[in-house]
Design a protein around this motif. Structure first.
Motif, short mmCIF file in Angstrom:
data_model
loop_
_atom_site.label_atom_id
_atom_site.label_comp_id
_atom_site.label_asym_id
_atom_site.label_seq_id
_atom_site.Cartn_x
_atom_site.Cartn_y
_atom_site.Cartn_z
N UNK A 151 9.71 3.27 -10.07
CA UNK A 151 8.37 3.36 -10.66
C UNK A 151 8.32 4.49 -11.68
N UNK A 152 7.61 4.25 -12.77
CA UNK A 152 7.24 5.28 -13.73
C UNK A 152 5.74 5.11 -13.98
N UNK A 153 4.90 5.77 -13.18
CA UNK A 153 3.46 5.51 -13.27
C UNK A 153 2.81 6.17 -14.49
N UNK A 154 1.84 5.47 -15.04
CA UNK A 154 0.95 5.99 -16.08
C UNK A 154 -0.47 5.72 -15.62
N UNK A 155 -1.45 6.26 -16.35
CA UNK A 155 -2.80 5.97 -15.94
C UNK A 155 -3.83 6.93 -16.49
N UNK A 156 -5.00 6.94 -15.81
CA UNK A 156 -6.16 7.67 -16.28
C UNK A 156 -6.81 8.41 -15.11
N UNK B 77 0.82 -1.21 0.00
CA UNK B 77 0.00 0.00 0.00
C UNK B 77 0.86 1.26 0.00
N UNK B 78 2.00 1.22 0.69
CA UNK B 78 2.91 2.36 0.69
C UNK B 78 3.50 2.58 -0.70
N UNK B 79 3.84 1.50 -1.38
CA UNK B 79 4.37 1.62 -2.74
C UNK B 79 3.30 2.17 -3.68
N UNK B 80 2.06 1.69 -3.54
CA UNK B 80 0.97 2.18 -4.38
C UNK B 80 0.69 3.66 -4.10
N UNK B 81 0.80 4.08 -2.85
CA UNK B 81 0.59 5.49 -2.51
C UNK B 81 1.62 6.37 -3.21
N UNK B 82 2.87 5.94 -3.21
CA UNK B 82 3.91 6.72 -3.90
C UNK B 82 3.64 6.77 -5.40
N UNK B 83 3.12 5.69 -5.97
CA UNK B 83 2.79 5.66 -7.40
C UNK B 83 1.69 6.68 -7.71
N UNK B 84 0.65 6.73 -6.86
CA UNK B 84 -0.45 7.67 -7.08
C UNK B 84 0.04 9.12 -6.94
N UNK B 85 0.87 9.39 -5.93
CA UNK B 85 1.40 10.74 -5.74
C UNK B 85 2.20 11.19 -6.96
N UNK B 86 3.03 10.31 -7.49
CA UNK B 86 3.84 10.65 -8.66
C UNK B 86 2.97 10.94 -9.87
N UNK C 52 4.24 7.94 -18.73
CA UNK C 52 5.63 8.28 -18.43
C UNK C 52 6.51 7.16 -18.97
N UNK C 53 7.44 7.50 -19.84
CA UNK C 53 8.25 6.49 -20.51
C UNK C 53 9.71 6.89 -20.42
N UNK C 54 10.56 5.92 -20.08
CA UNK C 54 12.01 6.14 -20.04
C UNK C 54 12.54 6.00 -21.46
#
Length: 753
Positions: free
Chosen positions: A680-685, A521-530, A714-716
């Motif tokens: 992490x490099x998050x993408x989404x909607x 859940x902590x990892x997912x929270x950082x993904x959402x923040x980013x 987000x793409x490297x």
């Protein structure tokens, strides 16, 4: 969980040693000097050479030790080999080690402080010594090194202790003679309430005013009116014009306000305190009053502010509404699963506050804390802040605000937190958003729940909003109280799921390991923040429009990632676009979060079957969930690809955010390891209602009408941070996002048909 669902743990190096301690990767147990590995080495050996022991005495002790060792060779704690345990004839004479022998053993000690049997025999053979002599020398050397290390640590600790003691005495002396810089009275740390402090400041201000008037009167009557001299020069009066002149600043993304602001001066602080106290009184009344201040809408679901009644009820306020500004006012009430003390702490901690409301707050900072409160809580806390509020789309300009936040306890179990703009106190660039007294009233309820009444009242110049989002923003639901309360309710449920211990084990894929749940859940929270921090029109972003003339324009920006353990190093290209869909937000959300329909839009999955391996439910709605997905692609090189995904929804907004993750790193996380080092490099909607279903009070139902969908990738593009961005990389990302949009439109249009 059936076989094949969880990640095999055997692929991961063990993080936990046999005695329960955590060891890092690449460490070696036995390369730490002075660390005893058995009880024999933890004690000072009798053969330690000191300055008070003569050489003859040392020789006698060594002979006795040697005799004892030959009689009981099996008692050797360092694993003496069978050859070392054979009885040997006594060695009657003791020979001092030669300088060459000592140098050789010193050199070997630097490489290996704990030689084994074979190494001791080999070293003894080379130096002409018995293995037992070598063993004793190394034991004594280790003890000597340990003692030296402890003496050095003791000296350092003693020096630090003396320094801290001197600082403590100096601070005590300074506090004993300290005085308040504003009122001149003595300071009593932790014992003066905020109201008393405010009265002292008010008293000092009135005293200065009396002095000024008496000095003027003395010119006409020929003698002083009071028997004490003028304390200070009169302060120039400040105008109470909180408004901004229209048309004098850029309409989009200037960012001058937040960049130009600094902490308030001492002259500003009395005015800030007075403004905060008045704003608190107004907020409480706004939260509790009904008609005619708040008028119910035709459907009775919401209420709208009667602006004429507001001006009559609160004539002072912060000044008239600036020309060209529009008023937004809303009020919402909800019961959330969090106690009132924790809610107050979240609101008064800028980091926690911006994390919980990451979908609304793009960035925030505290410029100065004027008061931390009394009695160990936030009662009376006062802090000057800046914040930037966002809609998750690059088509809506952010709202920059400079304001004061004040917290007060009104009764047992009842708290209020209020914000109000400070634009007139600190002249600066023309603002586009002013906060009238806004905030929330928090009331304690049984079983750890709280009743929250939220009031949002702003005046804003929103002429820079794209026409696609115009209706949503003008309705007040993009930034209104309903969105704040819905986000708070959802986040309180998420925090409750983190602390949950009664996890059902019947469902397949449910993570029941408490440490694993928290890490994931902590990892997912950082993904959402980013994701949320990189999708809006924040003043910190420089978007470049690639092509097109409508809302479907793709906007890109680049950044360099260096020395960030949470991101892969290199050049990262971000791309985003927003468009309208003739489908309800709920249908769009269900389509995008479902792993069974992922192959219809996810080009990177190459049409492979997506399987959910594990999930954590974090709310009452089944759509609020953190999932770990595996892509079973026909391409063998991608067969081990994992995707971390969080989907979250509430009545005002929905998000589906995901990021590819490494299988080895996720194995660490699922076993409770530190998630901060997972790249992490998050993408989404981001999914919002379009505002087309409008009642007198705003959007009647966010689940009906059309949808506003923002797609962000987000793409490297290059793993070397100093590399140049190529046009080919930009074209590839542009094609990727365009194809994804077309696939989503085709799939949902087919469903709608």
């Amino acid at each position: 969980m059936p076989a094949g669902v969880m990640i095999p743990a055997r692929n991961m190096p063990s993080m936990i040693s046999g005695n329960g301690s955590v060891s890092g990767f690449g460490t070696s147990s036995g390369l730490t000097l002075g660390q005893p590995n058995n009880m024999m080495e933890g004690q000072l050996h009798t053969l330690e050479m000191t300055q008070n022991t003569s050489e003859s005495e040392i020789a006698r002790i060594r002979d006795e030790e040697f005799d004892s060792a030959t009689k009981s060779g099996s008692e050797n704690h360092e694993g003496v080999s069978g050859d070392d345990q054979d009885p040997r004839p006594k060695k009657k004479r003791y020979h001092r080690h030669t300088q060459q022998q000592i140098q050789e053993m010193e050199a070997f000690f630097k490489e290996c402080p704990h030689p084994d049997d074979k190494q001791r025999k080999e070293l003894g053979r080379e130096l002409g010594l018995e293995p037992l002599q070598v063993k004793f020398w190394f034991q004594n050397k280790r003890t000597q090194m340990k003692n030296q290390h402890e003496r050095q640590e003791n000296s350092q600790l003693r020096a630090e202790s003396e320094k801290l003691r001197a600082d403590n005495v100096r601070y005590r002396d300074a506090l004993s003679t300290a005085s308040c810089p504003n009122c001149g009275g003595p300071t009593v740390v932790g014992q003066i309430s905020f109201d008393e402090h405010h009265l002292r400041l008010e008293n000092a201000r009135l005293r200065e005013e009396i002095d000024r008037i008496s000095a003027i009167a003395a010119k006409y009557v020929g003698k002083p009116v009071v028997n004490y001299p003028l304390l200070s020069s009169p302060m120039p009066p400040r105008p109470l014009d909180f408004g901004a002149q229209p048309g004098t600043a850029e309409m989009y993304g200037s960012g001058e306000l937040l960049r130009s602001l600094s902490a308030p001066t001492d002259a500003d602080k009395p005015m800030i305190i007075e403004l905060a106290v008045a704003a608190m009184e107004e907020l409480v009344r706004m939260a509790q009053m009904g008609e005619p201040l708040w008028m119910a809408t035709f459907d009775g679901t919401t209420s709208m502010l009667n602006e004429e009644e507001y001006i009559r009820t609160f004539p002072r306020g912060i000044g008239p509404k600036p020309t060209g500004f529009r008023c937004e006012a809303s009020r919402e009430t909800a019961v959330v699963i969090m106690n009132h003390i924790n809610l107050v702490e979240i609101l008064m901690d800028v980091h926690q506050w911006s994390t919980v409301f990451s979908g609304i707050v793009s960035k925030a900072s505290t410029l100065e804390v004027l008061s931390t409160g009394v009695a160990g809580n936030y009662n009376g806390a006062l802090q000057v802040m800046t914040a930037e509020f966002q809609v998750p789309s690059p088509l809506v300009p952010t709202r920059e605000c400079y304001y004061v936040r004040y917290c007060k306890q009104h009764a047992e179990g009842t708290w209020a937190v209020v914000d109000v703009s400070l634009d007139s106190i600190r002249p600066g660039p023309t603002v586009r958003c002013r906060i009238r007294p806004s905030g929330c009233l928090i009331q304690e309820m049984p079983n750890g729940y709280s009743k929250v009444t939220w009031v949002e009242h702003v005046e804003v110049d929103d002429r820079g909003v794209h026409s696609l989002y115009k209706q949503l923003v003008s309705s007040g639901h993009a930034f209104g109280a309903r969105r704040w309360v819905a986000t708070l309710d959802r986040q309180c449920e998420r925090l409750a799921s983190v602390m949950a211990t009664n996890i059902t084990t019947g469902d397949v894929g449910v993570i029941t390991n408490q440490d694993g749940r928290k890490s994931m859940l902590k990892l997912a929270e950082r993904m959402v923040l980013s994701f949320c921090a990189g999708v809006s029109a924040s003043t910190g972003h420089t978007w470049t429009t690639l092509s097109g003339t409508g809302a479907d324009d793709v906007r890109v920006m680049t950044r360099k990632s260096v020395d960030d353990p949470g991101r892969p190093p290199g050049i990262v290209l971000s791309a985003a676009t927003s468009f309208w869909l003739p489908v309800s937000p709920q249908r769009v959300f269900d389509f995008l979060r479902d792993e069974n329909s992922r192959s219809e839009w996810d080009i990177l999955s190459n049409g492979g079957v997506v399987q959910e391996m594990a999930h954590i439910a974090n709310g009452r709605d089944t759509g609020n969930c953190v999932s770990l997905l595996r892509v079973n692609s026909a391409n063998s090189s991608q067969s081990n690809m994992l995707i971390l995904q969080e989907s979250c929804t509430d009545p005002t907004a929905s998000f589906v955010i995901y990021a590819p993750v490494d299988i080895v790193a996720m194995n660490v996380v699922l076993n409770g390891g530190d998630p901060d080092y997972v790249a992490l490099l998050p993408s989404g909607f981001a999914i919002l209602a379009d505002g087309s279903t409008i009642s007198a009070g705003g959007i009647a139902d966010a689940g009906s009408g059309g949808s506003l969908l923002t797609v962000a990738f987000q793409i490297l593009v290059d793993s070397v941070p100093t590399a140049k961005l190529s046009l080919g990389s930009v074209a590839t990302v542009n094609n990727l996002i365009a194809c994804t949009v077309e696939r989503i439109k085709a799939s949902l249009s087919g469903e709608n048909a």
